[in-house]
Design an enzyme around this catalytic site. Structure first.
Site, short mmCIF file in Angstrom:
data_model
loop_
_atom_site.label_atom_id
_atom_site.label_comp_id
_atom_site.label_asym_id
_atom_site.label_seq_id
_atom_site.Cartn_x
_atom_site.Cartn_y
_atom_site.Cartn_z
CE LYS A 113 77.13 6.03 29.68
NZ LYS A 113 76.00 6.30 28.54
CE LYS A 196 80.82 12.44 28.18
NZ LYS A 196 80.62 11.25 27.61
CE LYS A 199 72.18 13.71 25.15
NZ LYS A 199 72.37 12.68 23.62
P1 AMP Z 1 74.97 10.97 23.48
O1 AMP Z 1 74.72 12.45 23.90
O2 AMP Z 1 76.41 10.31 24.40
O3 AMP Z 1 74.25 9.64 22.81
O4 AMP Z 1 75.98 11.64 22.32
C1 AMP Z 1 75.94 11.54 20.72
C2 AMP Z 1 77.12 12.15 19.81
O5 AMP Z 1 78.16 13.82 20.59
C3 AMP Z 1 78.42 10.88 20.04
O6 AMP Z 1 79.36 10.97 18.58
C4 AMP Z 1 79.23 11.73 21.15
O7 AMP Z 1 80.31 11.65 21.24
C5 AMP Z 1 78.66 13.52 21.30
N1 AMP Z 1 78.88 13.97 22.19
C6 AMP Z 1 79.22 13.73 23.24
N2 AMP Z 1 79.22 14.87 24.73
C7 AMP Z 1 80.50 15.48 23.86
C8 AMP Z 1 80.79 15.90 24.46
N3 AMP Z 1 81.48 17.08 25.65
N4 AMP Z 1 81.99 16.24 23.10
C9 AMP Z 1 82.35 15.88 22.71
N5 AMP Z 1 81.35 16.11 21.35
C10 AMP Z 1 79.88 15.07 22.42
#
Ligand code: AMP
Ligand code: TRP
Length: 334
Positions: A113, A196, A199
């Protein structure tokens, strides 16, 4: 020992298929299994990178709507936004004095990041995993469902719990277990099978948002990167083709099958055909969630009341734990 589940999602941008398959879907299952669950919109984590205040508020409601639309019942589970429960920040400070610089220096998410702008990253972004440990341990949560990318942060949470317990000669914080489950614990970008789904990817075509309508879902899957070969027969052959592996993994997760089962049905078929089937499946599974989210955010009073109630219940649960942690440290008045 009783099981207690905690997990968090950042209210930044749109919820996408990776969030759903890697995390939220497991949140719902764990609730349905009858566990005590806390699911948090981690707004304090969100501001480790600058957020427009109005968008942060809206995204907090949107993530809450996503949780509820996916099947989380705000009466059975506790859903709330992090900044409302001050004990997270209080415990994070204590943990700042337990965690070591060397531990944080190893965190790969910070490196990704911060990128080349390391000197210009916020102190909060660097300290992010310590706040995450506090989120979990301020409830003495025993299990944390997340996607694969959070594994390293959860190892740090275990290290912090262990060091706190050792430093003060107590057996106070539990050693938390991650729950990283399913065929899609790491959903990749639809444009690049080595990145990956996220968002923050500038390309909308890299991800399927939970609020996308049938036409958008179809369009994104049609344009998803693939190779010209038909689907392979074996997992080993599949794994050598990242984009193919990703789409098969998504299909498997959405249809509650393993990758092997999907290959049994589709090996030898062309991606043009497979993508049609994947579109129907994705529209069928995600469509109702997306429309329920739109309905919920159009009337924020219900969500706002659910989050307020959740925060009260969370604060009541955290209160005796933060008090005891302060007492263990030796803070007068705790
Ligand atoms: P975040 O949007 O980074 O707060 O992620 C929220 C949850 O979604 C966390 O448990 C992440 O590990 C999961 N997550 C985010 N992106 C992915 C992805 N591309 N594949 C699987 N899990 C994800
Ligand atoms: N770091 C997590 C993510 O970006 C979000 C998060 C914050 C979290 N606190 C948490 C996840 C506690 C699980 C438990 O995905």
């Amino acid at each position: 020992m009783a099981i207690r589940i905690f997990s968090g999602v950042q209210p930044t941008g749109n919820l996408h298929l990776g969030n759903y398959l890697g995390a939220i879907r497991n949140f719902v299952r764990l609730q349905q299994d009858g566990n005590e669950c806390l699911y948090c919109m981690v707004d304090m984590h969100a501001i480790t990178q600058w957020q427009d205040p109005k968008e942060l508020t809206e995204a907090t409601r949107m993530v809450a709507a996503g949780f509820i639309a996916a099947g989380i019942d705000p009466k059975r589970s506790i859903i709330f936004n992090q900044s409302r429960v001050a004990a997270h920040a209080e415990l994070a400070w204590i943990f700042n004095c337990v965690a070591r610089l060397g531990w944080l220096n190893r965190m790969t998410q910070f490196k990704e990041k911060a990128g080349k702008q390391r000197e210009n990253a916020s102190v909060g972004l660097y300290d992010y995993p310590v706040l995450m440990a506090a989120d979990i341990l301020v409830y003495k949560a025993t299990h944390v469902p997340v996607g694969e990318d959070q594994k390293q942060h959860l190892e740090l949470t275990r290290d912090i719990a262990q060091k706190f317990n050792n430093d003060f000669g107590v057996d106070f914080f539990p050693i938390t277990e991650p729950i990283i489950q399913g065929e899609a614990t790491r959903v990749m970008s639809l444009r690049d099978g080595t990145k990956k789904m996220s968002k923050s990817d500038p390309s909308e075509f890299s991800r399927i948002n939970l609020t996308d309508g049938p036409d958008q879902i179809a369009d994104k899957i049609r344009r998803a990167k693939t190779d010209p070969l038909p689907l392979p027969e074996t997992l080993t052959d599949l794994e050598a083709r990242p984009e193919a592996d990703n789409l098969v993994g998504i299909y498997a997760a959405l249809s509650d099958q393993t990758r092997e089962q999907v290959l049994t049905e589709y090996s030898g078929k062309l991606f043009s055909e497979f993508k049609g089937a994947l579109t129907d499946l994705a529209v069928g599974r995600l469509g109702p969630i997306g429309s329920e989210m739109q309905r919920l955010v159009a009337e924020p009073a219900y969500i706002d009341a659910a989050l307020e109630n959740g925060a009260e219940r969370a604060a009541a649960m955290a209160a005796p734990i933060i008090r005891e942690a302060k007492r263990i440290v030796g803070f007068l008045g705790a």
